[in-house]
Scaffold this motif. Structure first.
Motif, PDB file in Angstrom:
ATOM      1  N   ARG A  54     -19.632 -10.368 -14.971  1.00 34.05           N
ATOM      2  CA  ARG A  54     -20.945 -10.856 -15.365  1.00 34.05           C
ATOM      3  C   ARG A  54     -20.842 -11.783 -16.563  1.00 34.05           C
ATOM      4  NH1 ARG A  54     -26.050  -7.091 -14.973  1.00 34.05           N
ATOM      5  NH2 ARG A  54     -27.723  -8.624 -15.235  1.00 34.05           N
ATOM      6  N   SER A  55     -21.756 -12.737 -16.635  1.00 32.96           N
ATOM      7  CA  SER A  55     -21.821 -13.671 -17.749  1.00 32.96           C
ATOM      8  C   SER A  55     -23.277 -13.917 -18.122  1.00 32.96           C
ATOM      9  CB  SER A  55     -21.165 -15.011 -17.389  1.00 32.96           C
ATOM     10  OG  SER A  55     -19.800 -14.850 -17.114  1.00 32.96           O
ATOM     11  N   ARG A  72     -23.784  -5.466 -24.473  1.00 31.11           N
ATOM     12  CA  ARG A  72     -22.601  -6.083 -25.089  1.00 31.11           C
ATOM     13  C   ARG A  72     -22.625  -7.605 -24.928  1.00 31.11           C
ATOM     14  NH1 ARG A  72     -19.429  -2.882 -22.866  1.00 31.11           N
ATOM     15  NH2 ARG A  72     -18.779  -4.116 -21.063  1.00 31.11           N
ATOM     16  N   LEU A  73     -22.950  -8.064 -23.736  1.00 26.27           N
ATOM     17  CA  LEU A  73     -23.011  -9.505 -23.493  1.00 26.27           C
ATOM     18  C   LEU A  73     -24.161 -10.145 -24.277  1.00 26.27           C
ATOM     19  CD1 LEU A  73     -22.306  -9.700 -19.647  1.00 26.27           C
ATOM     20  CD2 LEU A  73     -20.845 -10.578 -21.486  1.00 26.27           C
ATOM     21  N   GLY A  98     -18.291 -14.798  -6.974  1.00 26.58           N
ATOM     22  CA  GLY A  98     -19.357 -13.812  -7.021  1.00 26.58           C
ATOM     23  C   GLY A  98     -19.707 -13.282  -8.392  1.00 26.58           C
ATOM     24  N   GLU A  99     -19.165 -13.859  -9.439  1.00 23.25           N
ATOM     25  CA  GLU A  99     -19.506 -13.411 -10.801  1.00 23.25           C
ATOM     26  C   GLU A  99     -21.005 -13.602 -11.048  1.00 23.25           C
ATOM     27  OE1 GLU A  99     -18.443 -15.072 -15.219  1.00 23.25           O
ATOM     28  OE2 GLU A  99     -16.746 -14.688 -13.873  1.00 23.25           O
ATOM     29  N   LYS A 100     -21.681 -12.537 -11.508  1.00 21.31           N
ATOM     30  CA  LYS A 100     -23.119 -12.615 -11.770  1.00 21.31           C
ATOM     31  C   LYS A 100     -23.374 -13.424 -13.046  1.00 21.31           C
ATOM     32  CE  LYS A 100     -23.949  -8.137  -9.630  1.00 21.31           C
ATOM     33  NZ  LYS A 100     -24.411  -6.736  -9.837  1.00 21.31           N
ATOM     34  N   ILE A 101     -24.425 -14.221 -13.025  1.00 25.20           N
ATOM     35  CA  ILE A 101     -24.720 -15.086 -14.168  1.00 25.20           C
ATOM     36  C   ILE A 101     -26.193 -14.952 -14.549  1.00 25.20           C
ATOM     37  CG2 ILE A 101     -24.707 -17.441 -15.063  1.00 25.20           C
ATOM     38  CD1 ILE A 101     -22.583 -18.116 -12.949  1.00 25.20           C
ATOM     39  N   ASP A 102     -26.448 -14.570 -15.798  1.00 26.28           N
ATOM     40  CA  ASP A 102     -27.809 -14.559 -16.340  1.00 26.28           C
ATOM     41  C   ASP A 102     -28.010 -15.841 -17.141  1.00 26.28           C
ATOM     42  OD1 ASP A 102     -28.079 -12.016 -15.326  1.00 26.28           O
ATOM     43  OD2 ASP A 102     -27.647 -11.001 -17.214  1.00 26.28           O
ATOM     44  N   ILE A 103     -29.048 -16.578 -16.823  1.00 28.58           N
ATOM     45  CA  ILE A 103     -29.387 -17.796 -17.564  1.00 28.58           C
ATOM     46  C   ILE A 103     -30.655 -17.512 -18.355  1.00 28.58           C
ATOM     47  CG2 ILE A 103     -29.851 -20.261 -17.421  1.00 28.58           C
ATOM     48  CD1 ILE A 103     -28.652 -20.153 -14.573  1.00 28.58           C
ATOM     49  N   VAL A 104     -30.583 -17.629 -19.669  1.00 25.94           N
ATOM     50  CA  VAL A 104     -31.740 -17.312 -20.508  1.00 25.94           C
ATOM     51  C   VAL A 104     -32.051 -18.483 -21.419  1.00 25.94           C
ATOM     52  CG1 VAL A 104     -31.170 -14.860 -20.456  1.00 25.94           C
ATOM     53  CG2 VAL A 104     -30.377 -16.247 -22.361  1.00 25.94           C
ATOM     54  N   GLU A 105     -33.291 -18.531 -21.862  1.00 28.94           N
ATOM     55  CA  GLU A 105     -33.706 -19.606 -22.751  1.00 28.94           C
ATOM     56  C   GLU A 105     -33.394 -19.241 -24.200  1.00 28.94           C
ATOM     57  OE1 GLU A 105     -37.497 -22.593 -23.583  1.00 28.94           O
ATOM     58  OE2 GLU A 105     -37.653 -20.963 -22.109  1.00 28.94           O
TER      59      GLU A 105
END
Length: 370
Positions: free
Chosen positions: A232-233, A325-326, A267-274
């Protein structure tokens, strides 16, 4: 020296990108070395090459002195005057000493030395090309592997992908095409050595720059990246243009842009946040996809206490604490997550806010790509 060799120098210059002057210098050094070694000479000699005719001559260089102690390196003033009356003490006289049988011996020796110089020049060119590409991304082809490295061809050179920089969810087979991030370029006696990574956060950043035009042209800026490669990222983005949605730009139509990156990272999950300058907003965004009720900030310790609904506690913390943690890595703030019940018992929630505000939760734009 034959005209064929001169033609070969022109071809080498075109195909290898090595200056003909470099090759000529290498040949001259080879001829000097061959002369001294094969004819047991310790003279200071110079080789003159005629590039038009392909001919060569060897000249012994001697210093004009009043008294000669070494005839191989010195010449008397009297003898120098027999050559040219203008010579004076301290001048250098050149005498041709080209042996008749020198051509064959010189050709053999020159070939070895020229090959070495060509190899060194090629290494220098490769180093110059790749040293400027540190922190950049390239597409390579997997060649082979051993217990320490996977060897990835980048065209002119094989790069080293250490085991520690390999993604745990990937297997690498010969001829696989993969994108790698260049972490270090070293100059060694055996030529340039290039180290690459599949786990570096910079790889994720470069992939977004490739896939998202708004990032490439500077409309949207990547503020920070936190990554646990292969799993995850999180990435925070911002823009100073009101009519641009930074998160939506990265996601793309129907998620096409970010999906291309997910596919590249297997398939690495990616969270994109502002991103936000306000730590309350930024920390709440970073804990996506969980819902946040309140963020209490301790500026002195650069720490935050985050209150989430009871049913969202495990989601906010994440598996083995990964989400929290991320989020902490992404924001640079320490994050302590508490459930709403625990926060109320501790007396830290709700804070002394207006009643209408205390019951509201944060509504932040964020995306999670599975």
């Amino acid at each position: 020296m034959s005209s064929e060799l001169m033609d070969a120098l022109v071809i080498l210059e075109k195909e290898k990108g090595i200056s003909r002057d470099v090759l000529i210098e290498a040949i001259e050094a080879a001829l000097v070395s061959a002369y001294k070694r094969n004819f047991n000479q310790a003279q200071n000699v110079r080789v003159d090459m005629n590039l038009e005719t392909g001919t060569m001559r060897v000249f012994a260089r001697k210093e004009v002195v009043d008294e000669v102690f070494d005839s191989r390196l010195e010449i008397s003033l009297e003898e120098a005057h027999t050559i040219n009356p203008v010579y004076d003490t301290g001048d250098i006289v050149e005498l041709e000493v080209t042996p008749k049988e020198f051509g064959r011996i010189a050709a053999q020796t020159a070939k070895q030395v020229v090959t070495q110089r060509v190899r060194e020049a090629e290494r220098g060119i490769i180093y110059s090309e790749f040293v400027d590409r540190e922190d950049d991304i390239m597409t390579g082809i997997v060649q082979r592997q051993d217990p320490r490295f996977i060897y990835v061809s980048l065209g002119k050179i094989e790069a080293l992908l250490p085991q520690s920089e390999q993604m745990p969810n990937e297997t690498y087979k010969p001829h696989d095409r993969i994108k790698v991030y260049i972490t270090k370029v070293e100059k060694t006696t055996k030529g340039p050595q290039i180290f690459v990574s599949r786990t570096h956060p910079g790889l994720l950043k470069r992939l977004f720059e490739i896939e998202v035009p708004e990032i490439y042209d500077g409309t949207v800026e990547i503020k920070s990246v936190a990554r646990e490669a292969g799993d995850r990222s999180k990435i925070s983005v911002a823009t100073d243009q009101e009519d641009v949605d930074p998160v939506g730009s990265c996601v793309g139509p129907k998620g096409s842009r970010v999906q291309a990156i997910v596919d590249e990272l297997k398939g690495e999950k990616i969270d994109i946040v502002e991103w936000s300058q306000d730590p309350v907003v930024f920390v709440a965004n970073a804990l996506s996809p969980s819902k946040v009720l309140d963020v209490i900030v301790n500026e002195e310790e650069k720490a935050t206490t985050v209150v989430v609904p009871d049913y969202q506690l495990s989601l906010a913390i994440g598996k083995r604490g990964q989400n929290a943690r991320l989020a902490a890595k992404l924001t640079g703030w320490k994050i302590d997550i508490k459930s709403e019940t625990d926060a109320r018992e501790a007396g830290i929630y709700p804070r002394d806010l207006e009643e209408e505000e205390s019951d509201e939760s944060f509504d932040f734009i964020n995306e999670e790509i599975e």
